[in-house]
Design a protein around this motif. Structure first.
Motif, PDB file in Angstrom:
ATOM      1  N   ALA A  63       7.424   3.052   8.881  1.00  0.00           N
ATOM      2  CA  ALA A  63       6.299   3.287   7.254  1.00  0.00           C
ATOM      3  C   ALA A  63       7.172   2.986   6.284  1.00  0.00           C
ATOM      4  N   ALA A  64       8.014   4.380   6.455  1.00  0.00           N
ATOM      5  CA  ALA A  64       8.678   4.962   4.825  1.00  0.00           C
ATOM      6  C   ALA A  64       8.942   4.353   4.294  1.00  0.00           C
ATOM      7  N   LYS A  65       9.836   3.402   5.868  1.00  0.00           N
ATOM      8  CA  LYS A  65      10.951   2.629   5.045  1.00  0.00           C
ATOM      9  C   LYS A  65      10.435   1.133   4.560  1.00  0.00           C
ATOM     10  N   ALA A  66       9.281   0.645   4.859  1.00  0.00           N
ATOM     11  CA  ALA A  66       8.876  -0.583   4.276  1.00  0.00           C
ATOM     12  C   ALA A  66       8.426   0.129   2.971  1.00  0.00           C
ATOM     13  N   ILE A  68       9.587   1.747   0.833  1.00  0.00           N
ATOM     14  CA  ILE A  68      10.583   2.337   0.435  1.00  0.00           C
ATOM     15  C   ILE A  68      11.453   0.941   0.078  1.00  0.00           C
ATOM     16  N   GLU A  69      11.183  -0.107   0.675  1.00  0.00           N
ATOM     17  CA  GLU A  69      11.635  -1.089   1.065  1.00  0.00           C
ATOM     18  C   GLU A  69      11.219  -2.468   0.372  1.00  0.00           C
ATOM     19  N   LEU A  70       9.364  -1.940  -0.046  1.00  0.00           N
ATOM     20  CA  LEU A  70       8.577  -2.755  -0.345  1.00  0.00           C
ATOM     21  C   LEU A  70       8.610  -2.553  -2.656  1.00  0.00           C
ATOM     22  N   ALA A  71       9.012  -1.308  -2.862  1.00  0.00           N
ATOM     23  CA  ALA A  71       9.390  -0.543  -3.779  1.00  0.00           C
ATOM     24  C   ALA A  71      10.767  -1.272  -3.927  1.00  0.00           C
ATOM     25  N   ASN A  72      11.575  -1.184  -3.738  1.00  0.00           N
ATOM     26  CA  ASN A  72      12.935  -2.090  -3.669  1.00  0.00           C
ATOM     27  C   ASN A  72      12.727  -3.392  -4.032  1.00  0.00           C
ATOM     28  N   SER A  73      12.620  -3.877  -3.375  1.00  0.00           N
ATOM     29  CA  SER A  73      12.089  -5.463  -3.146  1.00  0.00           C
ATOM     30  C   SER A  73      11.589  -6.102  -5.186  1.00  0.00           C
ATOM     31  N   GLN A  74      10.550  -5.654  -4.639  1.00  0.00           N
ATOM     32  CA  GLN A  74       9.709  -5.681  -6.323  1.00  0.00           C
ATOM     33  C   GLN A  74      10.297  -4.486  -7.919  1.00  0.00           C
ATOM     34  N   HIS A  75      10.994  -3.799  -7.413  1.00  0.00           N
ATOM     35  CA  HIS A  75      11.731  -3.080  -9.008  1.00  0.00           C
ATOM     36  C   HIS A  75      10.530  -3.025  -9.039  1.00  0.00           C
ATOM     37  N   LEU A  82      15.779   3.219  -4.188  1.00  0.00           N
ATOM     38  CA  LEU A  82      15.573   4.314  -3.291  1.00  0.00           C
ATOM     39  C   LEU A  82      16.289   3.538  -1.794  1.00  0.00           C
ATOM     40  N   LYS A  83      16.674   4.747  -1.123  1.00  0.00           N
ATOM     41  CA  LYS A  83      16.930   4.990  -0.330  1.00  0.00           C
ATOM     42  C   LYS A  83      16.619   5.759   0.745  1.00  0.00           C
ATOM     43  N   ASP A 307       1.664  -6.808   5.759  1.00  0.00           N
ATOM     44  CA  ASP A 307       2.454  -7.628   4.717  1.00  0.00           C
ATOM     45  C   ASP A 307       3.668  -6.779   4.985  1.00  0.00           C
ATOM     46  N   ALA A 308       3.648  -5.451   4.740  1.00  0.00           N
ATOM     47  CA  ALA A 308       5.249  -4.680   4.420  1.00  0.00           C
ATOM     48  C   ALA A 308       5.362  -4.030   5.493  1.00  0.00           C
ATOM     49  N   LEU A 309       5.146  -3.893   6.651  1.00  0.00           N
ATOM     50  CA  LEU A 309       5.104  -3.309   7.771  1.00  0.00           C
ATOM     51  C   LEU A 309       5.517  -3.907   8.201  1.00  0.00           C
TER      52      LEU A 309
END
Length: 418
Positions: A63-66, A68-75, A82-83, A307-309
């Motif tokens: 869930a943390a990864k999801a 973080i990846e959402l934040a990255n994809s939407q800038h 974020l990593k 959706d992010a999950l």
């Protein structure tokens, strides 16, 4: 029946830490703003082994990864990527401290999410190292101490006085409840929470003829307790226990012929319960707390999360897992702080703390009541943002009995159960 160790004393904390050393290798470590090409490393520590892993584990990391990846994809954070790195916290205070030290000293995480059960033993190290922290913070007093200015609670800073409150008892009364019984472990936080709920029921006019906060996890004779509740003629029962023990109690109550008007079960909301046939059968008709908007309501906030999950964690089931809560909301709070810090052109550790302390109404994307990070000790420990939804287990679903409007929890001044 799957044991889900999400009890109040062991509820996960989520930790947010930023290194102040230039050797950490990111722009934030040297105190500069989040310029083009900046990478900020988030490190998550959560139980992957031991008894608590069933309530946290890989789903917390996913869930943390999801998020973080959402934040990255939407800038969401201009100029910042974020990593995520992770460490196993285990289920002991010593293992938790070791995990935090590894993330800070070896993995060089700029931000650490400690979603587990042992931060109460680690916060002194974090404070000494001036590490900004975000956690659930219901396992100890650290988040309510104004001296710990770098330590935040993702759901609001806990009131360690455990006052009586309004809101939940009125819900019990609306279901026809007249008499409340409370059951929980002989641990400081569960005792205080149990006393607060019992005192709150009394203040609302419910009688409270029986409480029992005298036993250790897994050790209770629930048949005997069920008989005591039956003899007390209680029609509302609240538990301060891990979910497996709570369901054992309610099974014993059904066997004893006790009919309830309402109940309060903390930590039951999660897909694991619906997937566990024995647990689901025992939970039928029970009212459970959900600290954030139930997925069944399909609000913009829940749709965004689910959706992010699905996209980033390969999770397509109707509800989040128990561990998803801690990973998602700890990472979401980190993103909120970094967005605010980036606007001030300072995503260093100091800039992050300064920016997040100015955020006074974080709803976690519309999933919780507003959280105020500028204050200390203003939140009742088991209610994120001083709110709770109540869901009823019906068939293979969690039906929101409170609709889209959560119960507002308001402390009664001058009361104390800590």
């Amino acid at each position: 029946m799957k044991a889900m160790l999400k009890m109040l004393t062991g509820a996960a904390t989520a930790l947010l830490a930023a290194s102040t050393l230039a050797a950490c290798g990111s722009a934030t470590a040297s105190g500069s703003g989040g310029g083009s090409g900046t990478t900020i490393t988030l490190g998550i520590m959560t139980p992957l082994t031991g008894p608590a892993a069933s309530s946290f584990g890989q789903s917390t990391i996913d869930a943390a990864k999801a998020r973080i990846e959402l934040a990255n994809s939407q800038h969401e954070i201009p100029g910042v990527t974020l990593k995520l790195v992770s460490e196993d916290e285990g289920t002991t205070p010593e293992a938790g401290l070791a995990a935090l030290q590894r993330l800070h000293e070896q993995d060089h995480a700029d931000i650490v999410l400690a979603a587990g059960v042992s931060f109460y033993n680690s916060y002194r190290y974090a404070a000494q190292q001036k590490i900004p922290v975000i956690g659930d913070c219901i396992d100890g007093p650290e988040c309510a101490d104004p001296n710990n200015k770098t330590i935040f609670a993702m759901f609001g800073s806990s009131d360690n006085n455990f006052p009586n409150y309004q809101g939940l008892p009125e819900f019990f009364k609306s279901k026809g409840g007249t008499t409340y019984c409370g059951v929980g472990y002989n641990l400081p936080s569960t005792i205080a929470n149990g006393k607060a709920m019992s005192g709150s029921a009394q203040a609302a006019g419910l009688s409270t003829p029986f409480t029992d906060f005298s036993f250790a996890p897994g050790s209770a004779n629930f048949n005997a307790i069920a008989l005591s509740i039956k003899n007390a003629k209680c029609d509302v029962v609240g538990t301060q226990m891990q979910v497996a023990d709570s369901l054992s109690l309610f099974t014993a109550l059904k066997g004893a012929g006790v009919t309830l008007k309402a109940s309060f079960v903390q930590g039951g909301y999660g897909q694991e319960l619906l997937d566990d046939q024995a647990g689901l059968a025992a939970a039928q008709g029970l009212y459970m707390a959900a600290g954030y908007t139930p997925a069944s309501l399909k609000t913009p906030g829940t749709t965004r999360m689910m959706d992010a999950l699905k996209t980033y964690a390969n999770w397509s089931k109707p509800y989040p897992a128990a561990g998803h809560e801690w990973g998602w909301f700890s990472a979401d709070t980190a993103v909120t702080g970094l967005v605010a810090a980036a606007k001030a052109n300072d995503t260093s550790a100091r800039g992050f703390v300064t920016a997040l302390r100015k955020v006074t109404n974080d709803t976690h994307g519309g999933l919780t009541c507003p959280v105020n990070y500028s204050t200390f000790g203003d939140t009742q420990q088991q209610f994120p943002g001083n709110c709770t939804y109540m869901v009823k287990v019906t068939g293979s679903d969690f039906v929101s009995d409170t609709g889209e409007t959560p119960i507002q929890i308001k402390a009664i001044p001058g009361t104390k159960n800590g």
